[in-house]
Design a protein around this motif. Structure first.
Motif, PDB file in Angstrom:
ATOM      1  N   HIS A  77       0.837  -1.202   0.000  1.00 24.42           N
ATOM      2  CA  HIS A  77       0.000   0.000   0.000  1.00 24.42           C
ATOM      3  C   HIS A  77       0.875   1.257   0.000  1.00 24.42           C
ATOM      4  N   GLU A  78       1.917   1.260   0.819  1.00 29.43           N
ATOM      5  CA  GLU A  78       2.828   2.404   0.889  1.00 29.43           C
ATOM      6  C   GLU A  78       3.529   2.627  -0.446  1.00 29.43           C
ATOM      7  N   TYR A  80       2.394   2.054  -3.464  1.00 27.07           N
ATOM      8  CA  TYR A  80       1.503   2.671  -4.445  1.00 27.07           C
ATOM      9  C   TYR A  80       1.079   4.090  -4.070  1.00 27.07           C
ATOM     10  N   GLU A  81       1.157   4.439  -2.788  1.00 27.09           N
ATOM     11  CA  GLU A  81       0.763   5.787  -2.376  1.00 27.09           C
ATOM     12  C   GLU A  81       1.948   6.640  -1.940  1.00 27.09           C
ATOM     13  N   ARG A  82       3.148   6.235  -2.320  1.00 24.73           N
ATOM     14  CA  ARG A  82       4.363   6.926  -1.906  1.00 24.73           C
ATOM     15  C   ARG A  82       4.400   8.386  -2.352  1.00 24.73           C
ATOM     16  N   LEU A  84       1.699  10.278  -3.171  1.00 24.08           N
ATOM     17  CA  LEU A  84       0.449  10.979  -2.879  1.00 24.08           C
ATOM     18  C   LEU A  84       0.653  11.936  -1.708  1.00 24.08           C
ATOM     19  N   LEU A 112       0.906  13.155   4.208  1.00 23.12           N
ATOM     20  CA  LEU A 112      -0.347  12.504   3.824  1.00 23.12           C
ATOM     21  C   LEU A 112      -1.048  11.988   5.080  1.00 23.12           C
ATOM     22  N   ARG A 114      -4.766  10.050   5.761  1.00 23.92           N
ATOM     23  CA  ARG A 114      -6.020   9.578   5.171  1.00 23.92           C
ATOM     24  C   ARG A 114      -6.386   8.205   5.684  1.00 23.92           C
ATOM     25  N   CYS A 116      -7.527   4.392   4.917  1.00 19.75           N
ATOM     26  CA  CYS A 116      -7.297   3.473   3.797  1.00 19.75           C
ATOM     27  C   CYS A 116      -7.827   2.085   4.153  1.00 19.75           C
ATOM     28  N   HIS A 125      -3.624   6.087   7.661  1.00 22.09           N
ATOM     29  CA  HIS A 125      -2.332   6.189   6.986  1.00 22.09           C
ATOM     30  C   HIS A 125      -1.762   7.590   7.245  1.00 22.09           C
ATOM     31  N   THR A 127       1.834   9.645   6.420  1.00 26.94           N
ATOM     32  CA  THR A 127       3.193   9.761   5.900  1.00 26.94           C
ATOM     33  C   THR A 127       3.720  11.092   6.408  1.00 26.94           C
ATOM     34  N   THR A 137       6.170   6.187   6.901  1.00 31.40           N
ATOM     35  CA  THR A 137       4.732   5.973   6.781  1.00 31.40           C
ATOM     36  C   THR A 137       4.296   5.121   7.964  1.00 31.40           C
TER      37      THR A 137
END
Length: 192
Positions: A77-78, A80-82, A84, A112, A114, A116, A125, A127, A137
């Motif tokens: 997950h981290e 793919y959202e690094r 964001l 970040l 949010r 998830c 989440h 970051t 994260t």
């Protein structure tokens, strides 16, 4: 017909060689003269067993070092959202889920925030950037999960499971190991 003679051959050697040549028909010697080696004494079988043991040990080592499924899901997950960025939720509920209910601000420089979904679990989440460590994260689970404190390196990132100040497990993921140490000081329960 005289075979090639070695100057070191004695008369006895020549006579023994001649008698043996007459004793058996030309071609392959009889099977009972061969030594019957047990199966495990054969070189090919030994090499095959050694290769299987080596492969099994390697696979066992990889599986032993593999983090729990929730941690692997958090790492993916981290990844793919690094990149964001943004704040998709209020700070107060996030601080409560992170076990920092008394704090007024999120530690570090938040990048970040949010909610998830990881492996069917609602996860908060965060970051954040720590000046002396780097980007970290942190994942806080909404419902209790069974994760023990552990750490390691998987999927080209460092990960660590720590217990929050309120006793909930937090999963932390970072590119640098020093970032995890700085984050642990901010989020983990102080040692007793």
């Amino acid at each position: 017909m005289v075979q090639d003679q070695d100057p070191r051959d004695s008369e006895f050697d020549l006579r023994a060689r001649a008698e043996l040549a007459l004793a058996y028909e030309p071609g392959q010697p009889p099977g009972h003269l061969f030594r019957n080696a047990p199966l495990l004494a054969r070189r090919g079988v030994q090499l095959t067993i050694a290769a299987l043991l080596l492969a099994g040990s390697g696979a066992g080592a990889v599986l032993a070092l593999r983090p729990p499924e929730l941690v692997r899901g958090a790492i993916e997950h981290e990844y793919y959202e690094r990149t964001l960025r943004g704040s998709f939720m209020e700070e107060r509920p996030l601080l409560e889920h992170l076990g920092l209910g008394q704090s007024k601000a999120v530690p570090g420089f938040p990048q970040l925030m949010r909610p998830c979904d990881i492996e069917g679990h609602l996860v908060y989440h965060l970051t954040t950037f720590f000046e002396k460590g780097g980007m970290v994260t942190v994942f806080a689970f909404d419902e209790p999960v069974a994760l023990k404190e552990a750490s390691g390196w998987w999927g080209n990132v460092y990960w660590q499971v720590v217990t929050s100040r309120e006793g909930k497990p937090l999963v932390m993921v970072a590119q640098k190991k020093t970032a995890l140490a700085v984050a642990r000081a901010s989020f983990a329960k102080p040692p007793a």
